[in-house]
Each structure stands twice: as structure tokens, then as C-alpha cells.
Motif scaffolding. Sequence first.
Motif, mmCIF file in Angstrom:
data_model
loop_
_atom_site.group_PDB
_atom_site.id
_atom_site.type_symbol
_atom_site.label_atom_id
_atom_site.label_comp_id
_atom_site.label_asym_id
_atom_site.label_seq_id
_atom_site.Cartn_x
_atom_site.Cartn_y
_atom_site.Cartn_z
ATOM 1 N N GLU A 1 -6.951 -3.154 -8.595
ATOM 2 C CA GLU A 1 -5.494 -2.595 -8.668
ATOM 3 C C GLU A 1 -5.115 -2.997 -9.992
ATOM 4 O OE1 GLU A 1 -2.775 -4.718 -6.475
ATOM 5 O OE2 GLU A 1 -2.406 -6.466 -6.900
ATOM 6 N N THR B 1 -4.581 6.602 -3.395
ATOM 7 C CA THR B 1 -5.712 5.614 -4.607
ATOM 8 C C THR B 1 -5.842 6.199 -5.204
ATOM 9 O OG1 THR B 1 -7.975 6.208 -3.205
ATOM 10 C CG2 THR B 1 -6.572 4.034 -2.486
ATOM 11 N N PHE C 1 0.839 -1.760 -0.573
ATOM 12 C CA PHE C 1 0.325 -0.284 0.045
ATOM 13 C C PHE C 1 0.570 1.071 0.196
ATOM 14 C CE2 PHE C 1 -2.329 3.214 2.365
ATOM 15 C CZ PHE C 1 -3.527 3.242 1.099
ATOM 16 N N LEU D 1 -3.615 1.196 -6.998
ATOM 17 C CA LEU D 1 -5.006 1.238 -6.472
ATOM 18 C C LEU D 1 -5.693 2.303 -7.157
ATOM 19 C CD1 LEU D 1 -4.211 0.343 -2.881
ATOM 20 C CD2 LEU D 1 -4.812 -1.137 -4.572
#
Length: 143
Positions: free
Chosen positions: A117, A75, A71, A123
Motif C-alpha cells: 500500500e 486494487t 479496503f 493497494l
Amino acid sequence: MTVPARISIVTLGVADLEASARFYQDLGWKRSSASSPEIVWFHTADSALGLFPAEELAADAGVPAEPESAFRGVTLAINLEDEAAVDQALQSAVDAGATVVKPPQRTSWGGYSGYFEDPDGHLWELAHNPFFPLTSEGRLDLP
């Protein structure tokens, strides 16, 4: 002077430029004629999406090219007209080679959202937010 509150370009660092470009083309996105062998551009509703080799993007920014973690703290989101559009867009992303990270579901804030993804692990959220209307062009119309 202040910094204008706008995002003109989002550039994603990618491992394989042509494979990533094919993925976004398979989503149905229009590749710009401004693309070159070094960088690929796509038209979006309000800005542009650039794809650039990750190591070269890090060098351009003057930061070390470190291995990506699962991560990255960012996003990208696409707001859609309704729940059915979220489901359809997610299926199109999967058909293009995306991996579902979180299947669409009703949210605590009253919307409907899921994540996928891209081939490089970026993402993307697909969401319907009934409190953030869209214009006829599909642009977010924040109150």
C-alpha cells in the motif's frame, strides 16, 4: 455510441499531495510537466496517474468525503516479466516508503503475486502472470 474500453487516467485521492508525489517519484516514476500545485501527474505505460487532494477529489465528483476504510474495493496492478522482477519491485516500493500488505507468493492461478500500500492506503499488486505476456514496451498483451 458505446463507451470506449480504455482507461486514460487513474486519479488517487491523497492526504498530502507533495508527500505522495515524492513517494511515486521515489518509485522511479516520471513526474509530468503538466503537474501543478493542485494536481500531480505521472506518466505510465498506457495512461496517466494523477494525485489530487482527497477532499477536493470527492468534491469534484459530487460525493461526500468520507473517512477511508481499510479496503476500498479497488486494487491497481503492475504485471512484471518474472518472479524476480516482482521481488525487486516490491523492495523498491518498500524503500520508497510502501508497506507490504501481502508478501509475494505463488498463486492458485499459476502466477506470482504480492501487494503493497502507498502512503495513502491505495493497494498495488505486483504480479507475474505467465499467461498474460508483456510487449517489449512492458504493456499487457491480453490474448
